[in-house]
Design a protein around this motif. Structure first.
Motif, PDB file in Angstrom:
ATOM      1  N   LYS A  32       0.800  -1.059  -0.038  1.00  0.00           N
ATOM      2  CA  LYS A  32      -0.005   0.103  -0.216  1.00  0.00           C
ATOM      3  C   LYS A  32       0.870   1.196  -0.088  1.00  0.00           C
ATOM      4  N   LEU A  33       0.672   2.008  -1.100  1.00  0.00           N
ATOM      5  CA  LEU A  33       1.657   3.206  -1.420  1.00  0.00           C
ATOM      6  C   LEU A  33       1.194   4.305  -0.108  1.00  0.00           C
ATOM      7  N   THR A  34       2.219   4.919   0.407  1.00  0.00           N
ATOM      8  CA  THR A  34       2.273   5.900   1.409  1.00  0.00           C
ATOM      9  C   THR A  34       3.309   7.129   0.879  1.00  0.00           C
ATOM     10  N   TYR A  66       1.919  -0.757  -8.022  1.00  0.00           N
ATOM     11  CA  TYR A  66       1.233  -0.139  -9.087  1.00  0.00           C
ATOM     12  C   TYR A  66      -0.043  -1.192  -9.321  1.00  0.00           C
ATOM     13  N   ASP A  67      -1.156  -0.753  -9.651  1.00  0.00           N
ATOM     14  CA  ASP A  67      -2.494  -1.688  -9.757  1.00  0.00           C
ATOM     15  C   ASP A  67      -2.034  -2.169 -11.247  1.00  0.00           C
ATOM     16  N   THR A 117      -4.030   6.640  -5.895  1.00  0.00           N
ATOM     17  CA  THR A 117      -4.150   5.588  -5.797  1.00  0.00           C
ATOM     18  C   THR A 117      -5.525   5.142  -5.360  1.00  0.00           C
ATOM     19  N   ASN A 118      -5.890   3.892  -5.647  1.00  0.00           N
ATOM     20  CA  ASN A 118      -7.169   3.405  -5.335  1.00  0.00           C
ATOM     21  C   ASN A 118      -7.441   3.080  -4.152  1.00  0.00           C
ATOM     22  N   ASP A 119      -8.500   2.283  -3.796  1.00  0.00           N
ATOM     23  CA  ASP A 119      -9.039   1.920  -2.342  1.00  0.00           C
ATOM     24  C   ASP A 119      -8.076   0.831  -1.754  1.00  0.00           C
ATOM     25  N   LYS A 124      -2.984   1.067  -3.886  1.00  0.00           N
ATOM     26  CA  LYS A 124      -2.228   1.003  -5.200  1.00  0.00           C
ATOM     27  C   LYS A 124      -2.219   2.090  -6.291  1.00  0.00           C
ATOM     28  N   ILE A 125      -1.109   2.357  -6.941  1.00  0.00           N
ATOM     29  CA  ILE A 125      -1.398   3.606  -8.188  1.00  0.00           C
ATOM     30  C   ILE A 125      -2.125   2.740  -9.343  1.00  0.00           C
TER      31      ILE A 125
END
Length: 152
Positions: A11-13, A40-41, A113-115, A118-119
């Motif tokens: 999970k991107l922060t 990345y998604d 980012t999504n839920d 991820k990007i």
């Protein structure tokens, strides 16, 4: 006893961006995205001033093309801020292609980012030709004069 596999959370922060993005471009001059690609998604949408890409496979191919074309590539993060699901990176990138001297590009990237964290979208903004022409005697001044005369 049954072995449990631990799934790493990608999970991107804001802290992860600050830590990893500079490393992407400092592997002996050659970029390496392997440590950030998990953020990345699979349905990533990427766009910059020269291309539009959909999907992680096409995104990976784009990173491989850039690695192959460049002799040296380094990125300095100037400022990184977050607003909700958007992370903004102001950057200075120095790139040297195999047959040409180094050029410094100045730009901004927006990572959304999504839920899942991820990007899902990346939009890069930069003036590719202006920054390249600035490094070539005569062309830089002529390009800037043209842009000012035609656009403002």
């Amino acid at each position: 006893m049954e072995e449990q596999k631990i799934k790493k959370d990608f999970k991107l922060t804001l802290e992860i961006v600050k830590e990893l993005w500079t490393k992407t471009y400092s592997t002996d001059g050659k970029p390496d995205w392997s440590h950030i690609l998990p953020y990345y998604d699979d349905d990533i949408y990427f766009r910059d001033s020269i291309q539009e890409i959909k999907g992680i496979d096409e995104f990976k191919k784009m990173t491989e093309r850039l690695t192959k074309r460049s002799k040296d590539l380094n990125m300095k993060l100037v400022k990184v801020v977050q607003n909700g699901n958007d992370i903004f990176l102001e950057w200075e990138m120095t790139i040297s292609y195999k047959k040409y001297p180094s050029s410094k590009l100045y730009g901004l990237s927006r990572l959304t980012t999504n839920d899942k964290g991820k990007i899902i979208e990346q939009r890069d903004y930069y003036d590719l030709w202006g920054d390249i022409f600035d490094n070539i005697p005569y062309w830089g001044k002529q390009y800037r004069k043209f842009m000012k005369r035609k656009f403002g």
